[in-house]
Design a protein around this motif. Structure first.
Motif, PDB file in Angstrom:
ATOM      1  N   SER A  77       0.840  -1.187   0.000  1.00 47.78           N
ATOM      2  CA  SER A  77       0.000   0.000   0.000  1.00 47.78           C
ATOM      3  C   SER A  77       0.881   1.246   0.000  1.00 47.78           C
ATOM      4  CB  SER A  77      -0.924   0.012   1.213  1.00 47.78           C
ATOM      5  OG  SER A  77      -0.172  -0.027   2.399  1.00 47.78           O
ATOM      6  N   TYR A  78       0.272   2.402  -0.358  1.00 45.34           N
ATOM      7  CA  TYR A  78       1.058   3.600  -0.621  1.00 45.34           C
ATOM      8  C   TYR A  78       0.307   4.831  -0.112  1.00 45.34           C
ATOM      9  CZ  TYR A  78       4.405   6.395  -3.294  1.00 45.34           C
ATOM     10  OH  TYR A  78       5.403   7.242  -3.665  1.00 45.34           O
ATOM     11  N   ILE A  79       1.044   5.715   0.579  1.00 45.48           N
ATOM     12  CA  ILE A  79       0.494   6.999   1.008  1.00 45.48           C
ATOM     13  C   ILE A  79       1.357   8.099   0.414  1.00 45.48           C
ATOM     14  CG2 ILE A  79       0.049   8.514   2.967  1.00 45.48           C
ATOM     15  CD1 ILE A  79      -0.460   6.045   4.642  1.00 45.48           C
ATOM     16  N   TYR A  80       0.717   9.052  -0.276  1.00 45.83           N
ATOM     17  CA  TYR A  80       1.431  10.120  -0.969  1.00 45.83           C
ATOM     18  C   TYR A  80       0.843  11.461  -0.548  1.00 45.83           C
ATOM     19  CZ  TYR A  80       3.384  12.800  -4.888  1.00 45.83           C
ATOM     20  OH  TYR A  80       4.057  13.705  -5.652  1.00 45.83           O
ATOM     21  N   LEU A  81       1.692  12.340   0.015  1.00 47.20           N
ATOM     22  CA  LEU A  81       1.263  13.672   0.442  1.00 47.20           C
ATOM     23  C   LEU A  81       2.102  14.698  -0.302  1.00 47.20           C
ATOM     24  CD1 LEU A  81       1.154  13.014   4.301  1.00 47.20           C
ATOM     25  CD2 LEU A  81      -0.774  12.948   2.711  1.00 47.20           C
ATOM     26  N   ALA A 107       1.266   0.985   5.915  1.00 50.52           N
ATOM     27  CA  ALA A 107       1.590   1.237   4.512  1.00 50.52           C
ATOM     28  C   ALA A 107       3.058   0.933   4.238  1.00 50.52           C
ATOM     29  CB  ALA A 107       1.291   2.688   4.161  1.00 50.52           C
ATOM     30  N   ASP A 108       3.323   0.339   3.065  1.00 51.10           N
ATOM     31  CA  ASP A 108       4.694  -0.025   2.726  1.00 51.10           C
ATOM     32  C   ASP A 108       5.517   1.182   2.293  1.00 51.10           C
ATOM     33  OD1 ASP A 108       4.217  -2.748   3.178  1.00 51.10           O
ATOM     34  OD2 ASP A 108       3.363  -2.987   1.182  1.00 51.10           O
ATOM     35  N   ASN A 109       4.873   2.180   1.708  1.00 54.20           N
ATOM     36  CA  ASN A 109       5.582   3.347   1.187  1.00 54.20           C
ATOM     37  C   ASN A 109       4.835   4.619   1.553  1.00 54.20           C
ATOM     38  OD1 ASN A 109       7.748   2.103  -0.717  1.00 54.20           O
ATOM     39  ND2 ASN A 109       5.857   1.025  -1.251  1.00 54.20           N
ATOM     40  N   ILE A 110       5.536   5.543   2.217  1.00 51.25           N
ATOM     41  CA  ILE A 110       4.975   6.839   2.567  1.00 51.25           C
ATOM     42  C   ILE A 110       5.883   7.904   1.965  1.00 51.25           C
ATOM     43  CG2 ILE A 110       4.292   8.386   4.436  1.00 51.25           C
ATOM     44  CD1 ILE A 110       4.864   4.936   5.519  1.00 51.25           C
ATOM     45  N   THR A 111       5.303   8.808   1.168  1.00 53.37           N
ATOM     46  CA  THR A 111       6.085   9.859   0.518  1.00 53.37           C
ATOM     47  C   THR A 111       5.485  11.217   0.843  1.00 53.37           C
ATOM     48  OG1 THR A 111       6.736   8.401  -1.305  1.00 53.37           O
ATOM     49  CG2 THR A 111       6.897  10.774  -1.687  1.00 53.37           C
ATOM     50  N   ASP A 153       8.799  -0.245   6.665  1.00 51.17           N
ATOM     51  CA  ASP A 153       8.189   0.771   5.815  1.00 51.17           C
ATOM     52  C   ASP A 153       9.270   1.603   5.139  1.00 51.17           C
ATOM     53  OD1 ASP A 153       5.648   0.027   6.658  1.00 51.17           O
ATOM     54  OD2 ASP A 153       5.680   1.432   8.336  1.00 51.17           O
ATOM     55  N   ASN A 154       8.902   2.229   4.044  1.00 50.73           N
ATOM     56  CA  ASN A 154       9.757   3.189   3.364  1.00 50.73           C
ATOM     57  C   ASN A 154       9.162   4.573   3.536  1.00 50.73           C
ATOM     58  OD1 ASN A 154      11.473   1.142   2.245  1.00 50.73           O
ATOM     59  ND2 ASN A 154       9.896   0.731   0.716  1.00 50.73           N
ATOM     60  N   LEU A 155       9.940   5.503   4.098  1.00 53.69           N
ATOM     61  CA  LEU A 155       9.514   6.890   4.242  1.00 53.69           C
ATOM     62  C   LEU A 155      10.433   7.755   3.396  1.00 53.69           C
ATOM     63  CD1 LEU A 155       7.885   9.203   5.554  1.00 53.69           C
ATOM     64  CD2 LEU A 155       9.562   9.167   7.423  1.00 53.69           C
ATOM     65  N   THR A 156       9.853   8.549   2.492  1.00 51.20           N
ATOM     66  CA  THR A 156      10.620   9.405   1.606  1.00 51.20           C
ATOM     67  C   THR A 156      10.170  10.850   1.767  1.00 51.20           C
ATOM     68  OG1 THR A 156      10.868   7.613  -0.004  1.00 51.20           O
ATOM     69  CG2 THR A 156      11.255   9.858  -0.784  1.00 51.20           C
ATOM     70  N   LEU A 157      11.137  11.751   1.962  1.00 53.63           N
ATOM     71  CA  LEU A 157      10.872  13.187   2.001  1.00 53.63           C
ATOM     72  C   LEU A 157      11.603  13.826   0.831  1.00 53.63           C
ATOM     73  CD1 LEU A 157      11.484  14.011   5.793  1.00 53.63           C
ATOM     74  CD2 LEU A 157       9.375  13.208   4.713  1.00 53.63           C
ATOM     75  N   ASN A 158      10.859  14.504  -0.037  1.00 52.76           N
ATOM     76  CA  ASN A 158      11.445  15.227  -1.157  1.00 52.76           C
ATOM     77  C   ASN A 158      11.097  16.708  -1.051  1.00 52.76           C
ATOM     78  OD1 ASN A 158      12.542  12.957  -2.610  1.00 52.76           O
ATOM     79  ND2 ASN A 158      10.468  12.439  -3.254  1.00 52.76           N
ATOM     80  N   ASN A 159      12.120  17.552  -1.113  1.00 49.30           N
ATOM     81  CA  ASN A 159      11.898  19.006  -1.132  1.00 49.30           C
ATOM     82  C   ASN A 159      10.934  19.435  -0.021  1.00 49.30           C
ATOM     83  OD1 ASN A 159      12.256  21.620  -2.122  1.00 49.30           O
ATOM     84  ND2 ASN A 159      10.454  21.464  -3.452  1.00 49.30           N
ATOM     85  N   THR A 160      11.230  18.995   1.170  1.00 45.42           N
ATOM     86  CA  THR A 160      10.358  19.261   2.313  1.00 45.42           C
ATOM     87  C   THR A 160      11.148  19.980   3.411  1.00 45.42           C
ATOM     88  OG1 THR A 160       8.826  17.462   1.838  1.00 45.42           O
ATOM     89  CG2 THR A 160       9.022  18.126   4.136  1.00 45.42           C
TER      90      THR A 160
END
Length: 277
Positions: free
Chosen positions: A1-5, A28-32, A53-60
């Motif tokens: 599953s995926y969560i995208y903010l 969730a397996d991936n949170i961005t 889980d995978n947590l990714t922060l881009n330009n934050t």
């Protein structure tokens, strides 16, 4: 599953409930999180609690948090931070991994600055810390503090500057440190210090300078220091010190000068110096 903010701004989180800017407690397996700002949280900027889980922060941007900017609990997480800033942490760490084993932290093109304590604090064993084009500046504690066994810590094209304690401190066995094309300067203690067994330090094409105590230091056994094509200068203690049993020093094509102690000190073999000033 995926969560995208994407593209949000949270500010002024009060002392109600957890007081966290963004609290992630999910399977969730991936949170961005992309292109967002989390500002003035009463507690943590982001709290990630969970495992695998995978947590990714881009330009934050994580700004003005009372406690840690990013706080991770649980285990077996992969944390990726790119193009982001953590700034002005009032009573905590820039990033704190307080989880069980097997986490990996990747940071690139980012800045961590103005923290009341450590810039990055990683607890537990079997973890990787990898920084590429990262600046850590003005911390009230260590630049990077790593505790636990079986670690790999890599700095590439990165800088640690103006820390109230060691620039990089490693407390654990089988913890390797690689510093490449980077600088560690103006710490109020050692530039780099490791006290673990079987925990080698490698410095390549880097600058370790203007630290209050030793430039590069190991007190652990079986922990070789290797310095190549680097500058170790203007430190308040010895430039390079290896004091552990069966730990030595190899220095090649480097400048070791103006240190207030030994240029190079090794209490055990090998002690190899080749084409240095």
């Amino acid at each position: 599953s995926y969560i995208y903010l994407d593209d949000f701004h949270i500010t002024g989180v009060e002392e109600l409930g957890s007081g966290v800017g963004v609290s992630v407690e999910t399977s969730a397996d991936n949170i961005t999180i992309n292109n967002s700002t989390i500002e003035s949280s009463w507690s943590y900027g982001i709290h990630k609690n969970g495992s695998s889980d995978n947590l990714t922060l881009n330009n934050t941007q994580i700004l003005d948090s009372k406690y840690s900017g990013l706080y991770v609990t649980g285990g077996s997480n992969t944390i990726k931070i790119n193009g982001s800033t953590i700034d002005n942490i009032q009573d905590g760490y820039g990033i704190h991994l307080n989880s069980s084993n097997y986490d990996t932290l990747h940071i690139s093109d980012s800045n961590i600055k103005n923290t009341s304590s450590n810039g990055i604090y990683v607890e537990g064993s079997y973890k990787g810390i990898h920084l590429d084009s990262v600046g850590i500046d003005t911390t009230g504690g260590f630049g990077i503090y790593s505790t636990g066994n079986y670690k790999e810590i890599t700095l590439l094209n990165s800088s640690i500057n103006n820390t109230d304690n060691d620039g990089l401190y490693v407390n654990g066995d089988y913890a390797t440190v690689h510093i490449d094309s980077s600088s560690i300067t103006n710490s109020n203690s050692h530039g780099v210090y490791s006290n673990g067994t079987f925990s080698p330090i490698t410095v390549n094409e880097s600058v370790i300078s203007n630290n209050e105590e030793k430039g590069v230091y190991t007190s652990g056994s079986y922990s070789l220091i290797t310095v190549t094509s680097s500058k170790i200068e203007n430190n308040g203690g010895s430039g390079i010190t290896s004091s552990g049993n069966y730990s030595g020093v190899i220095v090649r094509k480097s400048i070791i000068k103006n240190n207030n102690g030994h240029g190079i000190y090794s209490s055990y073999w090998p002690g190899i110096v080749d084409y240095c000033l």
